[in-house]
Scaffold this motif. Structure first.
Motif, PDB file in Angstrom:
ATOM      1  N   VAL A 183       0.836  -1.197   0.000  1.00 46.80           N
ATOM      2  CA  VAL A 183       0.000   0.000   0.000  1.00 46.80           C
ATOM      3  C   VAL A 183       0.874   1.251   0.000  1.00 46.80           C
ATOM      4  CG1 VAL A 183      -1.920  -1.135   1.181  1.00 46.80           C
ATOM      5  CG2 VAL A 183      -0.221   0.106   2.524  1.00 46.80           C
ATOM      6  N   LEU A 184       0.304   2.319  -0.517  1.00 45.26           N
ATOM      7  CA  LEU A 184       0.942   3.633  -0.568  1.00 45.26           C
ATOM      8  C   LEU A 184      -0.085   4.639  -0.080  1.00 45.26           C
ATOM      9  CD1 LEU A 184       3.209   5.623  -1.664  1.00 45.26           C
ATOM     10  CD2 LEU A 184       1.968   5.551  -3.834  1.00 45.26           C
ATOM     11  N   PHE A 185       0.335   5.564   0.797  1.00 43.77           N
ATOM     12  CA  PHE A 185      -0.595   6.613   1.214  1.00 43.77           C
ATOM     13  C   PHE A 185       0.127   7.947   1.287  1.00 43.77           C
ATOM     14  CE2 PHE A 185       1.044   4.542   4.941  1.00 43.77           C
ATOM     15  CZ  PHE A 185       1.085   5.449   5.988  1.00 43.77           C
ATOM     16  N   VAL A 186      -0.642   9.019   1.188  1.00 45.78           N
ATOM     17  CA  VAL A 186      -0.093  10.361   1.022  1.00 45.78           C
ATOM     18  C   VAL A 186      -0.763  11.294   2.019  1.00 45.78           C
ATOM     19  CG1 VAL A 186       0.452  12.168  -0.662  1.00 45.78           C
ATOM     20  CG2 VAL A 186      -0.049   9.843  -1.458  1.00 45.78           C
ATOM     21  N   GLY A 187       0.030  12.111   2.708  1.00 50.13           N
ATOM     22  CA  GLY A 187      -0.575  13.056   3.642  1.00 50.13           C
ATOM     23  C   GLY A 187       0.442  13.834   4.435  1.00 50.13           C
ATOM     24  N   TYR A 188       0.040  14.231   5.640  1.00 48.57           N
ATOM     25  CA  TYR A 188       0.830  15.151   6.462  1.00 48.57           C
ATOM     26  C   TYR A 188       0.966  14.586   7.873  1.00 48.57           C
ATOM     27  CZ  TYR A 188      -0.700  17.854   2.469  1.00 48.57           C
ATOM     28  OH  TYR A 188      -0.962  18.259   1.180  1.00 48.57           O
ATOM     29  N   PRO A 189       1.724  13.482   8.040  1.00 50.56           N
ATOM     30  CA  PRO A 189       1.841  12.843   9.362  1.00 50.56           C
ATOM     31  C   PRO A 189       2.489  13.767  10.380  1.00 50.56           C
ATOM     32  CG  PRO A 189       3.502  11.993   7.854  1.00 50.56           C
ATOM     33  CD  PRO A 189       2.575  12.838   7.037  1.00 50.56           C
ATOM     34  N   SER A 190       1.828  13.907  11.535  1.00 49.77           N
ATOM     35  CA  SER A 190       2.299  14.799  12.598  1.00 49.77           C
ATOM     36  C   SER A 190       2.525  16.212  12.085  1.00 49.77           C
ATOM     37  CB  SER A 190       3.594  14.250  13.230  1.00 49.77           C
ATOM     38  OG  SER A 190       3.353  13.003  13.846  1.00 49.77           O
ATOM     39  N   GLY A 191       1.779  16.585  11.030  1.00 46.29           N
ATOM     40  CA  GLY A 191       1.901  17.925  10.462  1.00 46.29           C
ATOM     41  C   GLY A 191       3.153  18.126   9.632  1.00 46.29           C
ATOM     42  N   VAL A 192       3.931  17.068   9.416  1.00 48.92           N
ATOM     43  CA  VAL A 192       5.184  17.191   8.673  1.00 48.92           C
ATOM     44  C   VAL A 192       4.896  17.315   7.179  1.00 48.92           C
ATOM     45  CG1 VAL A 192       7.348  16.050   8.052  1.00 48.92           C
ATOM     46  CG2 VAL A 192       6.495  15.906  10.401  1.00 48.92           C
ATOM     47  N   GLN A 199       7.404  22.549   3.702  1.00 49.76           N
ATOM     48  CA  GLN A 199       6.736  23.837   3.750  1.00 49.76           C
ATOM     49  C   GLN A 199       7.192  24.776   2.644  1.00 49.76           C
ATOM     50  OE1 GLN A 199       6.190  25.537   7.793  1.00 49.76           O
ATOM     51  NE2 GLN A 199       7.314  23.743   8.524  1.00 49.76           N
ATOM     52  N   VAL A 200       8.418  24.599   2.162  1.00 47.90           N
ATOM     53  CA  VAL A 200       8.922  25.468   1.100  1.00 47.90           C
ATOM     54  C   VAL A 200       8.255  25.131  -0.232  1.00 47.90           C
ATOM     55  CG1 VAL A 200      10.969  26.119  -0.233  1.00 47.90           C
ATOM     56  CG2 VAL A 200      11.114  25.889   2.250  1.00 47.90           C
ATOM     57  N   ASN A 201       8.192  23.847  -0.552  1.00 45.26           N
ATOM     58  CA  ASN A 201       7.615  23.422  -1.824  1.00 45.26           C
ATOM     59  C   ASN A 201       6.163  22.987  -1.726  1.00 45.26           C
ATOM     60  OD1 ASN A 201      10.064  23.557  -3.591  1.00 45.26           O
ATOM     61  ND2 ASN A 201      10.836  22.103  -2.082  1.00 45.26           N
ATOM     62  N   LEU A 202       5.627  22.967  -0.483  1.00 48.14           N
ATOM     63  CA  LEU A 202       4.233  22.605  -0.224  1.00 48.14           C
ATOM     64  C   LEU A 202       3.928  21.159  -0.611  1.00 48.14           C
ATOM     65  CD1 LEU A 202       2.444  25.862  -1.478  1.00 48.14           C
ATOM     66  CD2 LEU A 202       3.417  25.382   0.767  1.00 48.14           C
ATOM     67  N   MET A 203       4.872  20.275  -0.343  1.00 50.42           N
ATOM     68  CA  MET A 203       4.716  18.880  -0.724  1.00 50.42           C
ATOM     69  C   MET A 203       4.314  18.010   0.474  1.00 50.42           C
ATOM     70  SD  MET A 203       5.335  18.417  -3.995  1.00 50.42           S
ATOM     71  CE  MET A 203       4.186  19.813  -4.063  1.00 50.42           C
ATOM     72  N   PRO A 204       3.372  17.070   0.254  1.00 49.40           N
ATOM     73  CA  PRO A 204       3.013  16.106   1.303  1.00 49.40           C
ATOM     74  C   PRO A 204       4.071  15.018   1.412  1.00 49.40           C
ATOM     75  CG  PRO A 204       1.827  15.586  -0.686  1.00 49.40           C
ATOM     76  CD  PRO A 204       2.615  16.844  -0.983  1.00 49.40           C
ATOM     77  N   ILE A 205       3.818  14.077   2.306  1.00 52.20           N
ATOM     78  CA  ILE A 205       4.733  12.965   2.559  1.00 52.20           C
ATOM     79  C   ILE A 205       4.138  11.688   1.977  1.00 52.20           C
ATOM     80  CG2 ILE A 205       5.963  11.659   4.330  1.00 52.20           C
ATOM     81  CD1 ILE A 205       6.726  14.647   4.146  1.00 52.20           C
ATOM     82  N   LEU A 206       4.945  10.978   1.184  1.00 55.87           N
ATOM     83  CA  LEU A 206       4.546   9.689   0.636  1.00 55.87           C
ATOM     84  C   LEU A 206       5.054   8.586   1.556  1.00 55.87           C
ATOM     85  CD1 LEU A 206       5.614  10.412  -3.040  1.00 55.87           C
ATOM     86  CD2 LEU A 206       3.263  10.127  -2.292  1.00 55.87           C
ATOM     87  N   ARG A 207       4.192   7.625   1.893  1.00 61.47           N
ATOM     88  CA  ARG A 207       4.594   6.537   2.782  1.00 61.47           C
ATOM     89  C   ARG A 207       4.107   5.210   2.243  1.00 61.47           C
ATOM     90  NH1 ARG A 207       4.784   8.267   8.969  1.00 61.47           N
ATOM     91  NH2 ARG A 207       6.823   7.333   8.615  1.00 61.47           N
ATOM     92  N   ARG A 208       4.817   4.145   2.649  1.00 62.14           N
ATOM     93  CA  ARG A 208       4.473   2.804   2.199  1.00 62.14           C
ATOM     94  C   ARG A 208       4.137   1.908   3.388  1.00 62.14           C
ATOM     95  NH1 ARG A 208       5.360   1.273  -2.925  1.00 62.14           N
ATOM     96  NH2 ARG A 208       6.681   2.550  -4.298  1.00 62.14           N
ATOM     97  N   GLY A 209       3.467   0.808   3.096  1.00 62.65           N
ATOM     98  CA  GLY A 209       3.176  -0.209   4.082  1.00 62.65           C
ATOM     99  C   GLY A 209       2.601  -1.415   3.381  1.00 62.65           C
ATOM    100  N   THR A 210       1.921  -2.254   4.129  1.00 61.21           N
ATOM    101  CA  THR A 210       1.249  -3.416   3.561  1.00 61.21           C
ATOM    102  C   THR A 210      -0.123  -3.550   4.202  1.00 61.21           C
ATOM    103  OG1 THR A 210       2.076  -4.975   5.223  1.00 61.21           O
ATOM    104  CG2 THR A 210       3.449  -4.634   3.258  1.00 61.21           C
TER     105      THR A 210
END
Length: 274
Positions: free
Chosen positions: A142-151, A154-165
């Protein structure tokens, strides 16, 4: 950076949700843009968890601006919504932690300020059909996209991509509800993150542009181990204040299936386009 791949487009499928809660604390979470074809045309919606919009004093959605059809990296536009909770349409089942707002009026509000929003919507055609759900293995990437712990960047306004199963078979409804578990690091701020099952050699993709990603669901809750060593599930809080003192997250996230998102869309369309 050219937006020429599925992963790069995912960076612009999410919207950061910044809120001030009723107790005065600040929170953040994730929403995403969904594109849905229906009998009257094609509409875009912003979707998130209902627990991110209820009990909120003020709220805003953070977008990247568009210039000549391309993302203007780092050029932020925050659209603050008056009476934030009232703006959202909630899933008719109060037990289903989903809410939406149409994107069209948000685009119009931005345009009135001379701003064009850059988004890459997730197409509802990526929601697995019944045969595809049944074909999923017990263990899928699985792949999910968002703002974990608000991280976020901020300069490029990019979210965080994360993986799991997947941690429970996606083909089954965990505890009898339209949901499943993932084994992944889910933190405050991850609420509302879209979750994709990444197939390698599975059923043919619906269209080439989306390759091997299927829209499987939305992050809604995380499992905690409490001081008494009891395991409990709770909505992913918008900030760390929502965590139980002495609790420990065990890296299991509860995902609402994307079939429930389709139910939310259908309910909205029945009410407002009848």
């Amino acid at each position: 950076m050219d937006i020429d791949s599925t992963a790069k487009r995912l960076l612009f499928s999410t919207v950061r949700v910044d809120t001030v809660l009723d107790d005065g604390s600040e929170g953040s979470g994730t929403a995403f843009v969904l594109r849905h074809a229906h009998s009257r045309g094609v509409s875009d919606f912003v979707v998130t968890n209902r627990h991110l919009v209820e009990g909120v004093r003020r709220g805003g959605l953070v977008f990247t601006q568009s210039q000549q059809g391309r993302p203007a990296f780092g050029q932020r536009f925050q659209l603050n919504i008056d009476e934030f909770p009232a703006a959202w349409f909630l899933h008719p089942d109060p037990e289903v932690d989903l809410a939406l707002v149409p994107l069209s009026p948000l685009r119009q509000a931005a345009a009135e300020q001379g701003v064009e929003l850059y988004v890459e919507p997730i197409d509802t055609r990526l929601i697995p059909d019944a045969a595809t759900w049944d074909a999923f293995d017990a263990l899928e990437d699985v792949l999910f996209v968002g703002y974990p712990s608000g991280v976020w960047d901020q300069v490029n306004l990019m979210p965080i991509l994360r993986r799991g199963t997947t941690a429970t078979p996606a083909a089954l409804d965990f505890e009898g509800q339209a949901q499943f578990l993932i084994d992944a690091a889910v933190y405050p701020g991850s609420s509302g993150s879209p979750v994709f099952i990444e197939r390698r050699g599975g059923p043919a993709p619906r269209r080439e542009a989306t390759r091997d990603l299927l829209f499987a669901g939305v992050v809604a809750a995380v499992f905690f181990r409490e001081e008494a060593n009891q395991i409990v599930a709770a909505p992913v809080p918008a900030n760390n204040r929502g965590m139980v003192v002495g609790s420990e997250m065990i890296d299991l996230g509860l995902i609402i299936k994307s079939t429930a998102v389709r139910e939310l869309l259908d309910s909205y369309l029945r009410k407002w386009q009848a």
